[in-house]
Design a protein around this motif. Structure first.
Motif, PDB file in Angstrom:
ATOM      1  N   SER A 290       0.818  -1.221   0.000  1.00  0.00           N
ATOM      2  CA  SER A 290       0.000   0.000   0.000  1.00  0.00           C
ATOM      3  C   SER A 290       0.847   1.264   0.000  1.00  0.00           C
ATOM      4  N   LEU A 291       2.162   1.118   0.023  1.00  0.00           N
ATOM      5  CA  LEU A 291       3.044   2.293   0.040  1.00  0.00           C
ATOM      6  C   LEU A 291       3.348   2.683  -1.403  1.00  0.00           C
ATOM      7  N   ARG A 292       2.713   3.760  -1.859  1.00  0.00           N
ATOM      8  CA  ARG A 292       2.797   4.150  -3.276  1.00  0.00           C
ATOM      9  C   ARG A 292       3.577   5.441  -3.515  1.00  0.00           C
ATOM     10  N   CYS A 293       3.903   6.169  -2.442  1.00  0.00           N
ATOM     11  CA  CYS A 293       4.674   7.398  -2.642  1.00  0.00           C
ATOM     12  C   CYS A 293       6.139   7.043  -2.893  1.00  0.00           C
ATOM     13  N   PRO A 294       6.917   7.967  -3.435  1.00  0.00           N
ATOM     14  CA  PRO A 294       8.351   7.711  -3.612  1.00  0.00           C
ATOM     15  C   PRO A 294       9.008   7.301  -2.292  1.00  0.00           C
ATOM     16  N   PHE A 295       9.914   6.328  -2.367  1.00  0.00           N
ATOM     17  CA  PHE A 295      10.494   5.729  -1.168  1.00  0.00           C
ATOM     18  C   PHE A 295      11.997   5.585  -1.335  1.00  0.00           C
ATOM     19  N   LEU A 296      12.737   5.964  -0.287  1.00  0.00           N
ATOM     20  CA  LEU A 296      14.198   5.838  -0.273  1.00  0.00           C
ATOM     21  C   LEU A 296      14.614   5.044   0.952  1.00  0.00           C
ATOM     22  N   ALA A 297      15.462   4.031   0.751  1.00  0.00           N
ATOM     23  CA  ALA A 297      16.063   3.290   1.856  1.00  0.00           C
ATOM     24  C   ALA A 297      17.566   3.526   1.841  1.00  0.00           C
ATOM     25  N   VAL A 298      18.081   4.074   2.937  1.00  0.00           N
ATOM     26  CA  VAL A 298      19.522   4.310   3.105  1.00  0.00           C
ATOM     27  C   VAL A 298      20.021   3.321   4.153  1.00  0.00           C
ATOM     28  N   HIS A 299      21.091   2.620   3.856  1.00  0.00           N
ATOM     29  CA  HIS A 299      21.561   1.607   4.806  1.00  0.00           C
ATOM     30  C   HIS A 299      23.069   1.436   4.695  1.00  0.00           C
ATOM     31  N   GLY A 300      23.662   1.045   5.814  1.00  0.00           N
ATOM     32  CA  GLY A 300      25.081   0.732   5.839  1.00  0.00           C
ATOM     33  C   GLY A 300      25.309  -0.764   5.772  1.00  0.00           C
ATOM     34  N   LYS A 301      26.246  -1.185   4.956  1.00  0.00           N
ATOM     35  CA  LYS A 301      26.510  -2.617   4.814  1.00  0.00           C
ATOM     36  C   LYS A 301      27.180  -3.203   6.057  1.00  0.00           C
ATOM     37  N   ARG A 302      27.666  -2.329   6.948  1.00  0.00           N
ATOM     38  CA  ARG A 302      28.260  -2.803   8.198  1.00  0.00           C
ATOM     39  C   ARG A 302      27.325  -2.588   9.383  1.00  0.00           C
ATOM     40  N   ASP A 303      26.051  -2.428   9.096  1.00  0.00           N
ATOM     41  CA  ASP A 303      25.065  -2.274  10.166  1.00  0.00           C
ATOM     42  C   ASP A 303      25.040  -3.559  10.999  1.00  0.00           C
ATOM     43  N   GLY A 304      25.381  -3.447  12.276  1.00  0.00           N
ATOM     44  CA  GLY A 304      25.426  -4.597  13.154  1.00  0.00           C
ATOM     45  C   GLY A 304      24.130  -4.857  13.889  1.00  0.00           C
ATOM     46  N   ILE A 305      23.070  -4.089  13.592  1.00  0.00           N
ATOM     47  CA  ILE A 305      21.782  -4.248  14.273  1.00  0.00           C
ATOM     48  C   ILE A 305      20.723  -4.757  13.298  1.00  0.00           C
ATOM     49  N   PHE A 306      20.432  -3.963  12.263  1.00  0.00           N
ATOM     50  CA  PHE A 306      19.494  -4.388  11.233  1.00  0.00           C
ATOM     51  C   PHE A 306      20.270  -4.608   9.932  1.00  0.00           C
ATOM     52  N   PRO A 307      20.224  -5.798   9.357  1.00  0.00           N
ATOM     53  CA  PRO A 307      21.030  -6.084   8.163  1.00  0.00           C
ATOM     54  C   PRO A 307      20.586  -5.260   6.958  1.00  0.00           C
ATOM     55  N   TRP A 308      21.542  -4.971   6.101  1.00  0.00           N
ATOM     56  CA  TRP A 308      21.212  -4.137   4.934  1.00  0.00           C
ATOM     57  C   TRP A 308      20.220  -4.833   4.007  1.00  0.00           C
ATOM     58  N   THR A 309      20.119  -6.148   4.100  1.00  0.00           N
ATOM     59  CA  THR A 309      19.152  -6.866   3.268  1.00  0.00           C
ATOM     60  C   THR A 309      17.713  -6.488   3.618  1.00  0.00           C
ATOM     61  N   ASP A 310      17.487  -5.969   4.831  1.00  0.00           N
ATOM     62  CA  ASP A 310      16.154  -5.466   5.177  1.00  0.00           C
ATOM     63  C   ASP A 310      15.770  -4.299   4.274  1.00  0.00           C
ATOM     64  N   ALA A 311      16.749  -3.451   3.964  1.00  0.00           N
ATOM     65  CA  ALA A 311      16.478  -2.331   3.062  1.00  0.00           C
ATOM     66  C   ALA A 311      16.073  -2.837   1.684  1.00  0.00           C
ATOM     67  N   GLN A 312      16.753  -3.871   1.221  1.00  0.00           N
ATOM     68  CA  GLN A 312      16.404  -4.441  -0.088  1.00  0.00           C
ATOM     69  C   GLN A 312      15.005  -5.030  -0.067  1.00  0.00           C
ATOM     70  N   LYS A 313      14.617  -5.681   1.032  1.00  0.00           N
ATOM     71  CA  LYS A 313      13.272  -6.233   1.143  1.00  0.00           C
ATOM     72  C   LYS A 313      12.224  -5.118   1.068  1.00  0.00           C
ATOM     73  N   MET A 314      12.517  -3.987   1.683  1.00  0.00           N
ATOM     74  CA  MET A 314      11.577  -2.860   1.602  1.00  0.00           C
ATOM     75  C   MET A 314      11.441  -2.390   0.164  1.00  0.00           C
ATOM     76  N   ILE A 315      12.570  -2.216  -0.497  1.00  0.00           N
ATOM     77  CA  ILE A 315      12.558  -1.759  -1.888  1.00  0.00           C
ATOM     78  C   ILE A 315      11.753  -2.725  -2.755  1.00  0.00           C
ATOM     79  N   ASP A 316      11.934  -4.007  -2.531  1.00  0.00           N
ATOM     80  CA  ASP A 316      11.237  -5.011  -3.332  1.00  0.00           C
ATOM     81  C   ASP A 316       9.735  -5.036  -3.046  1.00  0.00           C
ATOM     82  N   GLY A 317       9.332  -4.572  -1.849  1.00  0.00           N
ATOM     83  CA  GLY A 317       7.936  -4.707  -1.455  1.00  0.00           C
ATOM     84  C   GLY A 317       7.051  -3.518  -1.722  1.00  0.00           C
ATOM     85  N   VAL A 318       7.630  -2.313  -1.860  1.00  0.00           N
ATOM     86  CA  VAL A 318       6.788  -1.134  -2.011  1.00  0.00           C
ATOM     87  C   VAL A 318       6.140  -1.106  -3.391  1.00  0.00           C
ATOM     88  N   ALA A 319       4.985  -0.450  -3.464  1.00  0.00           N
ATOM     89  CA  ALA A 319       4.236  -0.402  -4.717  1.00  0.00           C
ATOM     90  C   ALA A 319       4.659   0.757  -5.606  1.00  0.00           C
TER      91      ALA A 319
END
Length: 357
Positions: A290-319
């Motif tokens: 249901s997220l249809r507005c423009p969307f940007l995910a910024v992430h660090g590949k050395r993020d030790g808390i939330f993996p950067w692959t979470d950002a990719q999942k968001m990108i893949d899921g937005v409409a």
């Protein structure tokens, strides 16, 4: 109570975060070196906040309002980081939180541009606490970005980021949602966070000087989970950006102890088992379509808390249209490269809001 090893991790990994929000490096290094126990941590950060407030009082007495405002805002940060890890001492944690809020209120009108502190009732009637800043040279209504804090963050911590947006002609609102900061006193965390903050966003759209057709959201850390939920539920949001966000908490068991304590506190539960149950309900999968507005995910590949692959999942899921900006050397929220990541987020947001006007 978290062990000394957890304190060591805080002293090592928070240095970039502390610098990114505006605490001078000399002060950071001194306080981190001195704070080798949890009690020392609380005492040293509180003492620094008290000293900074006395400095602000003296500056105000001399008629140096701008400097006083900056000093009060810095004191608020000292109190904030002093309370952040005191899960074993809720009395001191709450007291330092109230000192943070009072120091920021003392700063608010002397900031450049000033901050107007306000609250809006949630659907339950409980107040949502926030502050609004307008660009100094605004001519007519301007776009506005609302900043969503993370699990252990608060509206006062995001002041420096608002300055980047204000310099680009964008108004800003920082707020504490359910379970966060000042609002936590009246309203616990809710799975439907977006429903509780909707009245605040609609009030901001009606504010004099704000172009209600150009509203954006930026979320940091767990705020990067909450912001997409809001944007998916509210068509009023015209652009959404997240820095260091999470798609879900399916990796709960691997999270560091400090973050588990953070989430237990935000969720309002007394132990990790109850927090883990709540964490199982944290997922963007049901809403991203249901997220249809423009969307940007910024992430660090050395993020030790939330993996950067979470950002990719968001990108893949937005409409709607989406962009992924990865920093190879970036840590959590890209704090260690904030001189690039935060301006990039601010520039992207300005461009999308202006393009949609």
């Amino acid at each position: 109570m978290l062990d000394v090893e957890a304190l060591g991790q805080v002293r090592t990994h928070w240095r970039a975060r502390l610098s990114a929000v505006g605490i001078p490096l000399g002060v950071i290094d001194r306080l981190l070196a001195q704070s080798d126990t949890w009690q020392a941590w609380a005492d040293n950060w509180e003492a620094e906040g008290s000293s900074e407030e006395r400095n602000a009082d003296a500056l105000r007495a001399r008629g140096l309002g701008v400097s006083a405002g900056e000093s009060y805002a810095l004191a608020a940060l000292f109190y904030h980081f002093g309370q952040l890890v005191l899960f074993h001492d809720p009395t001191t944690k709450d007291r330092l939180s109230r000192l943070r809020e009072a120091a920021f209120r003392a700063a608010s009108l002397d900031l450049v541009p000033p901050a107007r502190v306000f609250s809006v009732p949630s659907p339950s009637g409980a107040p949502l606490s926030a502050y609004l800043r307008l660009p100094r040279k605004a001519r007519g209504p301007v776009p506005c970005v609302l900043v969503v804090p993370g699990a252990d963050s608060v509206k006062e911590e995001n002041l420096s980021f608002t300055t980047l947006l204000l310099e680009r002609g964008v108004a800003t609102v920082c707020f504490d949602g359910p379970g966060q900061g000042e609002t936590r006193q009246h309203l616990p965390f809710a799975d439907d966070y977006e429903r509780h903050v909707a009245p605040l966003i609609r009030q901001v759209a009606r504010e004099p000087g704000i172009d209600g057709s150009q509203l954006g959201l930026v979320g940091f850390s767990f705020g990067g989970y909450l912001a997409p939920r809001i944007a998916a539920a509210m068509p009023e949001i015209r652009a959404c950006a997240v820095l260091g966000g999470c798609y879900d908490l399916s990796y709960w068991e691997s999270l560091p102890p400090l973050l588990k304590e953070d989430f237990a506190y935000v969720f309002g539960v007394s132990n990790w088992a109850a927090a883990a149950e709540q964490a199982r309900r944290v997922s963007l999968a049901p809403v991203l379509g249901s997220l249809r507005c423009p969307f940007l995910a910024v992430h660090g590949k050395r993020d030790g808390i939330f993996p950067w692959t979470d950002a990719q999942k968001m990108i893949d899921g937005v409409a709607g249209p989406s962009e992924l900006l990865l920093f190879d050397e970036g840590d959590h929220c890209c704090h260690n490269v904030y001189h690039r990541s935060k301006p990039a987020g601010a520039d992207w947001m300005l461009g999308r809001l202006k393009a949609g006007s």
